[in-house]
Design a protein around this motif. Structure first.
Motif, PDB file in Angstrom:
ATOM      1  N   PRO A 171      36.722  44.343  40.758  1.00  0.00           N
ATOM      2  CA  PRO A 171      35.643  44.346  41.752  1.00  0.00           C
ATOM      3  C   PRO A 171      36.133  44.815  43.116  1.00  0.00           C
ATOM      4  O   PRO A 171      37.339  44.851  43.389  1.00  0.00           O
ATOM      5  CB  PRO A 171      35.204  42.887  41.797  1.00  0.00           C
ATOM      6  N   ALA A 172      35.197  45.171  43.982  1.00  0.00           N
ATOM      7  CA  ALA A 172      35.525  45.615  45.336  1.00  0.00           C
ATOM      8  C   ALA A 172      35.820  44.406  46.224  1.00  0.00           C
ATOM      9  O   ALA A 172      35.475  43.264  45.902  1.00  0.00           O
ATOM     10  CB  ALA A 172      34.369  46.425  45.912  1.00  0.00           C
ATOM     11  N   GLN A 173      36.470  44.668  47.335  1.00  0.00           N
ATOM     12  CA  GLN A 173      36.720  43.611  48.317  1.00  0.00           C
ATOM     13  C   GLN A 173      35.391  43.158  48.913  1.00  0.00           C
ATOM     14  O   GLN A 173      34.453  43.942  48.986  1.00  0.00           O
ATOM     15  CB  GLN A 173      37.657  44.131  49.427  1.00  0.00           C
ATOM     16  N   PRO A 174      35.270  41.911  49.386  1.00  0.00           N
ATOM     17  CA  PRO A 174      36.335  40.895  49.447  1.00  0.00           C
ATOM     18  C   PRO A 174      36.484  40.093  48.148  1.00  0.00           C
ATOM     19  O   PRO A 174      37.387  39.274  48.025  1.00  0.00           O
ATOM     20  CB  PRO A 174      35.856  39.984  50.574  1.00  0.00           C
ATOM     21  N   PHE A 178      39.776  37.228  45.520  1.00  0.00           N
ATOM     22  CA  PHE A 178      39.573  36.014  44.726  1.00  0.00           C
ATOM     23  C   PHE A 178      39.887  36.275  43.262  1.00  0.00           C
ATOM     24  O   PHE A 178      40.557  35.462  42.599  1.00  0.00           O
ATOM     25  CB  PHE A 178      38.129  35.531  44.876  1.00  0.00           C
ATOM     26  N   CYS A 179      39.423  37.414  42.745  1.00  0.00           N
ATOM     27  CA  CYS A 179      39.654  37.734  41.329  1.00  0.00           C
ATOM     28  C   CYS A 179      41.129  37.936  41.036  1.00  0.00           C
ATOM     29  O   CYS A 179      41.610  37.556  39.967  1.00  0.00           O
ATOM     30  CB  CYS A 179      38.862  38.977  40.939  1.00  0.00           C
ATOM     31  N   ASP A 180      41.857  38.536  41.987  1.00  0.00           N
ATOM     32  CA  ASP A 180      43.295  38.732  41.812  1.00  0.00           C
ATOM     33  C   ASP A 180      44.009  37.386  41.680  1.00  0.00           C
ATOM     34  O   ASP A 180      44.896  37.213  40.835  1.00  0.00           O
ATOM     35  CB  ASP A 180      43.880  39.516  42.982  1.00  0.00           C
ATOM     36  N   ILE A 181      43.631  36.449  42.522  1.00  0.00           N
ATOM     37  CA  ILE A 181      44.232  35.115  42.454  1.00  0.00           C
ATOM     38  C   ILE A 181      43.897  34.457  41.118  1.00  0.00           C
ATOM     39  O   ILE A 181      44.762  33.875  40.454  1.00  0.00           O
ATOM     40  CB  ILE A 181      43.724  34.238  43.627  1.00  0.00           C
ATOM     41  N   TYR A 182      42.645  34.579  40.720  1.00  0.00           N
ATOM     42  CA  TYR A 182      42.194  33.968  39.454  1.00  0.00           C
ATOM     43  C   TYR A 182      42.930  34.563  38.267  1.00  0.00           C
ATOM     44  O   TYR A 182      43.420  33.835  37.387  1.00  0.00           O
ATOM     45  CB  TYR A 182      40.687  34.183  39.307  1.00  0.00           C
ATOM     46  N   MET A 183      43.025  35.913  38.251  1.00  0.00           N
ATOM     47  CA  MET A 183      43.623  36.582  37.099  1.00  0.00           C
ATOM     48  C   MET A 183      45.142  36.431  37.060  1.00  0.00           C
ATOM     49  O   MET A 183      45.730  36.339  35.978  1.00  0.00           O
ATOM     50  CB  MET A 183      43.254  38.068  37.121  1.00  0.00           C
ATOM     51  N   ALA A 228      26.258  62.685  28.023  1.00  0.00           N
ATOM     52  CA  ALA A 228      25.323  61.717  28.613  1.00  0.00           C
ATOM     53  C   ALA A 228      26.034  60.400  28.952  1.00  0.00           C
ATOM     54  O   ALA A 228      25.546  59.309  28.627  1.00  0.00           O
ATOM     55  CB  ALA A 228      24.147  61.466  27.672  1.00  0.00           C
ATOM     56  N   THR A 229      27.172  60.480  29.604  1.00  0.00           N
ATOM     57  CA  THR A 229      27.952  59.287  29.927  1.00  0.00           C
ATOM     58  C   THR A 229      27.408  58.604  31.186  1.00  0.00           C
ATOM     59  O   THR A 229      26.907  59.254  32.096  1.00  0.00           O
ATOM     60  CB  THR A 229      29.432  59.634  30.138  1.00  0.00           C
ATOM     61  N   TYR A 230      27.536  57.294  31.213  1.00  0.00           N
ATOM     62  CA  TYR A 230      27.162  56.532  32.415  1.00  0.00           C
ATOM     63  C   TYR A 230      27.833  55.168  32.350  1.00  0.00           C
ATOM     64  O   TYR A 230      28.345  54.762  31.307  1.00  0.00           O
ATOM     65  CB  TYR A 230      25.640  56.367  32.521  1.00  0.00           C
ATOM     66  N   PHE A 231      27.863  54.480  33.487  1.00  0.00           N
ATOM     67  CA  PHE A 231      28.400  53.119  33.482  1.00  0.00           C
ATOM     68  C   PHE A 231      27.536  52.214  34.334  1.00  0.00           C
ATOM     69  O   PHE A 231      26.825  52.655  35.231  1.00  0.00           O
ATOM     70  CB  PHE A 231      29.872  53.083  33.923  1.00  0.00           C
ATOM     71  N   LYS A 232      27.607  50.923  34.022  1.00  0.00           N
ATOM     72  CA  LYS A 232      26.885  49.883  34.750  1.00  0.00           C
ATOM     73  C   LYS A 232      27.858  48.759  35.065  1.00  0.00           C
ATOM     74  O   LYS A 232      28.485  48.213  34.157  1.00  0.00           O
ATOM     75  CB  LYS A 232      25.731  49.323  33.908  1.00  0.00           C
ATOM     76  N   ARG A 233      27.984  48.428  36.333  1.00  0.00           N
ATOM     77  CA  ARG A 233      28.862  47.325  36.720  1.00  0.00           C
ATOM     78  C   ARG A 233      28.101  45.996  36.634  1.00  0.00           C
ATOM     79  O   ARG A 233      26.928  45.920  36.982  1.00  0.00           O
ATOM     80  CB  ARG A 233      29.390  47.536  38.135  1.00  0.00           C
ATOM     81  N   LEU A 234      28.801  44.958  36.184  1.00  0.00           N
ATOM     82  CA  LEU A 234      28.210  43.633  36.028  1.00  0.00           C
ATOM     83  C   LEU A 234      28.979  42.617  36.866  1.00  0.00           C
ATOM     84  O   LEU A 234      30.193  42.755  37.069  1.00  0.00           O
ATOM     85  CB  LEU A 234      28.248  43.197  34.560  1.00  0.00           C
ATOM     86  N   SER A 235      28.281  41.607  37.353  1.00  0.00           N
ATOM     87  CA  SER A 235      28.908  40.483  38.067  1.00  0.00           C
ATOM     88  C   SER A 235      29.845  40.962  39.164  1.00  0.00           C
ATOM     89  O   SER A 235      31.036  40.623  39.195  1.00  0.00           O
ATOM     90  CB  SER A 235      29.649  39.568  37.088  1.00  0.00           C
ATOM     91  N   LEU A 236      29.301  41.785  40.058  1.00  0.00           N
ATOM     92  CA  LEU A 236      30.040  42.301  41.225  1.00  0.00           C
ATOM     93  C   LEU A 236      31.243  43.148  40.829  1.00  0.00           C
ATOM     94  O   LEU A 236      32.184  43.319  41.606  1.00  0.00           O
ATOM     95  CB  LEU A 236      30.482  41.156  42.143  1.00  0.00           C
TER      96      LEU A 236
END
Length: 247
Positions: A171-174, A178-183, A228-236
């Motif tokens: 995910p993007a900052q900020p 938090f995710c870095d600490i969690y992971m 026909a490629t695409y992406f969808k981001r989930l949960s920030l």
């Protein structure tokens, strides 16, 4: 075939085994705790992510579906519940995970609709143009050669068929801090506590960090031959759905 940074990320750098051998061994060792850990570490949000991924196939009404890196069969079972295709085939390199998946399928009396086999994503044991759709949930990071795995899936897709990939992302900052600490701290510690395998969950973190995501992954799909490629981001941005079709 192009080599990517995550192709070289393995559970145990000191092991002499190839990546896919290490990954199979790792999942065999944590199979009994795998579903619990998924629910625990994501607070159950992973179920919603999986359902959103499967929903990308709703307009296609696929009848023959292949679930690559099926694990304990969660996506295969959800695909049946949501789309009711004629048949779902799951493959995985971990016999330990497959054994648990088969027990789930038997308990749900879905044996006529879902079949799980031991199989390698880079050498899919089915003929060309066999499937209307392919799903991969949190599995492409584990491919020993990403391009080879994507090419194999394209080969067995029918013309007009669709690939749906669900994968962790950064995910993007900020929120990224938090995710870095969690992971990097919490996830390996929880892995050691509940699954008795810190390396498996440290590997999760390392492989997510090295994985080509977003537009970079779409360019790899396009280079491999998907349209026909695409992406969808989930949960920030913690998780991302990637889709591509066979022309």
């Amino acid at each position: 075939m192009t080599q990517f940074a995550h192709d070289g990320v393995v559970p145990d750098q000191e092991s002499g085994m190839k990546k896919k051998e290490q990954v199979a061994q790792m999942f065999n060792s944590i199979a009994g705790r795998y579903d619990f850990m998924n629910r625990f570490l994501t607070a159950g949000v992973d179920i919603r992510w999986r359902k959103k991924a499967i929903s990308q196939l709703a307009d296609r009404r696929p009848q023959q579906v292949l679930d690559v890196a099926t694990g304990t069969g969660d996506i295969a079972i959800m695909t049946w519940e949501m789309l009711h295709p004629q048949h779902i085939t799951g493959i995985d390199i971990s016999e330990g995970m497959l054994e648990l998946g088969r027990k789930k399928i038997e308990k749900l009396q879905l044996g006529d609709h879902i079949t799980l086999y031991k199989g390698d994503s880079e050498q899919i044991p089915f003929g060309d143009n066999s499937f209307d759709a392919i799903t991969v949930s949190f599995g492409v990071r584990n491919f020993e050669n990403l391009e080879r795995g994507l090419s194999e899936m394209l080969r067995v897709l029918k013309p007009g068929g669709k690939l749906v990939v669900l994968e962790f992302s950064k995910p993007a900052q900020p929120f990224k801090t938090f995710c870095d600490i969690y992971m990097n701290i919490i996830t390996p510690a929880v892995g050691r506590l509940f699954a008795n395998n810190r390396k498996a969950y440290q590997y999760l973190t390392n492989s997510v960090e090295a994985f080509p995501e977003g537009k970079e992954f779409l360019s790899i799909l396009a280079k491999t031959g998907y349209a026909a490629t695409y992406f969808k981001r989930l949960s920030l941005g913690i998780c991302t759905i990637y889709c591509g079709s066979k022309a």
